[in-house]
Design a protein around this motif. Structure first.
Motif, PDB file in Angstrom:
ATOM      1  N   SER A   1       0.879  -1.174   0.000  1.00 39.68           N
ATOM      2  CA  SER A   1       0.000   0.000   0.000  1.00 39.68           C
ATOM      3  C   SER A   1       0.910   1.215   0.000  1.00 39.68           C
ATOM      4  O   SER A   1       1.621   1.454   0.969  1.00 39.68           O
ATOM      5  N   SER A  48       1.614   5.253  -0.249  1.00 39.95           N
ATOM      6  CA  SER A  48       1.005   6.582  -0.127  1.00 39.95           C
ATOM      7  C   SER A  48       2.093   7.611   0.147  1.00 39.95           C
ATOM      8  O   SER A  48       3.252   7.263   0.322  1.00 39.95           O
ATOM      9  N   PRO A  99       0.196   6.829  -6.115  1.00 37.80           N
ATOM     10  CA  PRO A  99      -0.067   6.055  -4.902  1.00 37.80           C
ATOM     11  C   PRO A  99      -1.103   4.965  -5.205  1.00 37.80           C
ATOM     12  O   PRO A  99      -1.818   5.073  -6.195  1.00 37.80           O
ATOM     13  N   ASP A 159      -4.121   6.434   0.005  1.00 39.55           N
ATOM     14  CA  ASP A 159      -3.698   6.775  -1.351  1.00 39.55           C
ATOM     15  C   ASP A 159      -4.593   7.847  -1.951  1.00 39.55           C
ATOM     16  O   ASP A 159      -4.327   8.330  -3.035  1.00 39.55           O
TER      17      ASP A 159
END
Ligand code: FMN
Ligand code: SF4
Ligand code: FES
Lengths: 402, 157
Positions: free
Chosen positions: A235, A237, A243, B129
């Motif tokens: 994951s 970010s 991302p 995100d």
């Protein structure tokens, strides 16, 4: 909330899979055969601790009891982690089929998905999905006509506590208690939910099982490294152009991953979430693997403009918030570490005191009751060590001079 | 609380107990339903749950006090939670917070006078995100700007 199914591709988890296939195949195999495939695959748990899944299931299968449980850990609370949400939203067939296979293998009658309260919007779609499985007899009595195998799955909603991702705290809260971790041993594999043998598995682990059943353990082990087989969902970010969730083989270099996600001018990456480690630029040639930088998959990218002390403060605030307060090293220790960060922020610290706090951190790593307190000093120690020039020694005298 | 209200609440709680069972392991799901409908779990509700599950009311309170999403004191009709964790922080969380505080005239943790909103910080919502992320009740909103966040609040009834 965007629910359109993105077309994802990847070597293992995001490879082709047809719903129900792993259940059909597993039910034609013996439990021992499934355990052999899992052993061959060398699959390790994807929830962070990295315990071999075949061993966990073998032990739960061997435990004597007429009632057993399989829990899918979907508490996903580690900052920077969201791959389980993607799996549950876009690939529920992989996760639920993996649960049925697990239930069959260990001899459980019931599966429970512990869904974090923050993902409540997934509850309805998941329950609808389970209903369709029931209609197709992929769940319920005598699944696909298999005598002596009945299995049900229900979804249980958490209520906003990070520590409930820890497997014994999770079980406490399932039982209707405060989500405080238990002493281990006994382990859930023999004394779990309602005192019964219980296997707790991460969402991604279960998704991997469905593929292993279909394509074999040795196929899975071809990916990744010797000690870290298969692929991992990362994951990603923070400061990067793209991302999101990426499936990559274990053993990939941090620098390679940064390139894939379009990260520029990167100063540091926090790997493994708030409780993980902060890796500075000079170590970007290290690899993501259980034998090097182990991770549950959270990758947070920081570029040159970021203030690492601010990052550290954010993590320590998280731990102060989320400590269950049951044991002293963690309850008090995190508060002390946060105070230390605030002292540095104000320029009101001494190195003697900071060194004492690092010692305190090392004590917490040893003396805390569960993984939360054992790992919460990680960012404190790794950020202050790896970024001491920025934090203490900058040209203006660092924070001291501010 | 009026007697009729009490009776209605008792009936409601009984329906949850029928749905989830009267075993202690049903506790969290029952509390969750009450919380969702009433935005808090009143002392009376706690006593009713305790009675029906055959446990001490203090046990119920002790569980409520543990979980961030359960509370025994009333909050606003709509709960707004802004992610404060680092990935959202880097994408402009404080801009959202300032705009919302200004617009509603309250500080984080507060409730508006008309009882319409309570605003709180939340830890990572698992949407890193697409931050900064914010939840209004059980809905989530992503990639917000201060302007968009305020606009969303304006649409809430
Ligand atoms: C504080 C804390 C939080 C955790 N949170 C999670 C989580 O959200 N999801 C998860 O799968 N495992 C989490 N774990 C690890 C679990 O205790 C457990 O090891 C894991 O669910 C086992 O599944 P696996 O073998 O498939 O990895 C957490 C552990 C600790 C100490
Ligand atoms: S280490 Fe922290 S979270 Fe874990 S039991 Fe102790 S106080 Fe609770
Ligand atoms: S950091 Fe905000 S959702 Fe994860």
């Amino acid at each position: 909330m965007e629910t359109i199914k993105k077309k994802r591709t990847g070597p293992v988890i995001f490879s082709e899979y047809k719903r129900g296939d792993a259940i059909t195949k597993a039910l034609s195999m013996t439990r021992e055969d499934i355990l052999f495939e899992l052993k061959d695959s060398k699959l390790k748990g994807r929830g962070g601790a990295g315990f071999p899944t075949s061993t966990k299931w073998m032990l739960t299968a061997a435990a004597k009891s007429n009632e057993k449980f399989l829990v899918c850990n979907a508490d996903e609370g580690e900052p920077g982690t969201f791959k389980d949400r993607v799996l549950l939203m876009e690939y529920p067939e992989l996760v639920f089929d993996g649960m049925v296979v697990g239930g069959y293998t260990i001899g459980a009658q019931k599966g429970i998905v512990y869904l974090r309260g923050e993902y409540e919007y997934l509850l309805k779609p998941l329950e609808d999905y389970l209903e369709v499985m029931r209609k197709d007899n992929l769940l319920g009595k005598n699944i696909l006509g298999k005598k002596d195998f009945s299995f049900e799955i229900e979804v249980f909603l958490g209520s906003g506590a990070y520590v409930c991702g820890e497997e014994t705290a999770l079980i406490e809260s399932l039982e209707g208690h405060r989500g405080e971790p238990r002493n281990r041993p006994p382990y859930p594999i023999n004394t779990g939910y309602l005192g019964r043998p219980t296997s707790v598995n991460n969402v991604e682990t279960l998704a991997a099982v469905s593929h292993i059943v279909m394509k074999g353990g040795s196929w899975f082990a071809k990916f990744g490294t010797d000690k870290s087989s298969g692929s991992k969902l990362f994951s990603v970010s923070g400061d990067c152009e793209k991302p999101g969730v990426y499936e990559l083989p274990w053993g990939i270099k941090i620098s390679e991953l940064l390139e894939i996600v379009g990260a520029k001018n990167t100063k540091a990456v926090q790997i493994g979430g708030a409780s993980g480690h902060c890796v500075p630029k000079s170590q970007f040639n290290r690899t993501m693997a259980y034998e090097d930088v182990a991770t549950g998959g959270s990758v947070m990218v920081f570029n040159e403009s970021r203030d690492m002390l601010h990052v550290l403060k954010n993590f320590m605030e998280f731990f102060v918030d989320e400590s269950c307060g049951q044991c002293t090293p963690c309850r008090m220790g995190n508060v002390k570490l946060l105070e230390g960060v605030e002292m540095i922020e104000k320029g009101e610290y001494t190195f003697a005191h900071i060194n004492k706090l690092k010692d305190l951190g090392r004590t917490m790593q040893l003396a805390s009751k569960c993984g939360l307190g054992q790992s919460s000093p990680n960012p404190f120690i790794s950020i202050l060590d790896n970024f001491k020039d920025e934090i203490f020694n900058a040209a203006n005298g660092g924070r001291n001079g501010k | 609380m009026l007697v009729v209200e009490k009776n209605a609440l008792s009936e409601e709680i009984e329906s949850y107990v029928n749905k989830y069972g009267n075993d202690r392991s049903a506790l969290l799901m029952i509390l969750h339903e009450i919380q969702k409908k009433h935005r808090h779990i009143s002392e009376f509700a706690q006593q009713e749950v305790a009675r029906l599950l055959n446990i001490h009311p203090v046990e119920v309170f002790s569980v409520i006090s543990f979980f961030a999403f359960l509370n025994s004191n009333p909050k606003g009709r709509n709960l707004v939670r802004i992610c404060q964790t680092i990935s959202c922080d880097m994408k402009g969380k404080s801009g959202l917070v300032k705009a919302i505080e200004r617009e509603l005239g309250i500080e984080m943790g507060g409730t508006t006078k008309d009882n319409k909103f309570t605003v709180e910080y939340a830890n990572c919502l698992g949407l890193c995100d697409m931050g900064p992320a914010m939840a209004i009740n059980d809905q989530v909103f992503l990639q917000l700007t201060p302007e968009k966040a305020v606009e969303l609040l304006g649409k809430v009834k």
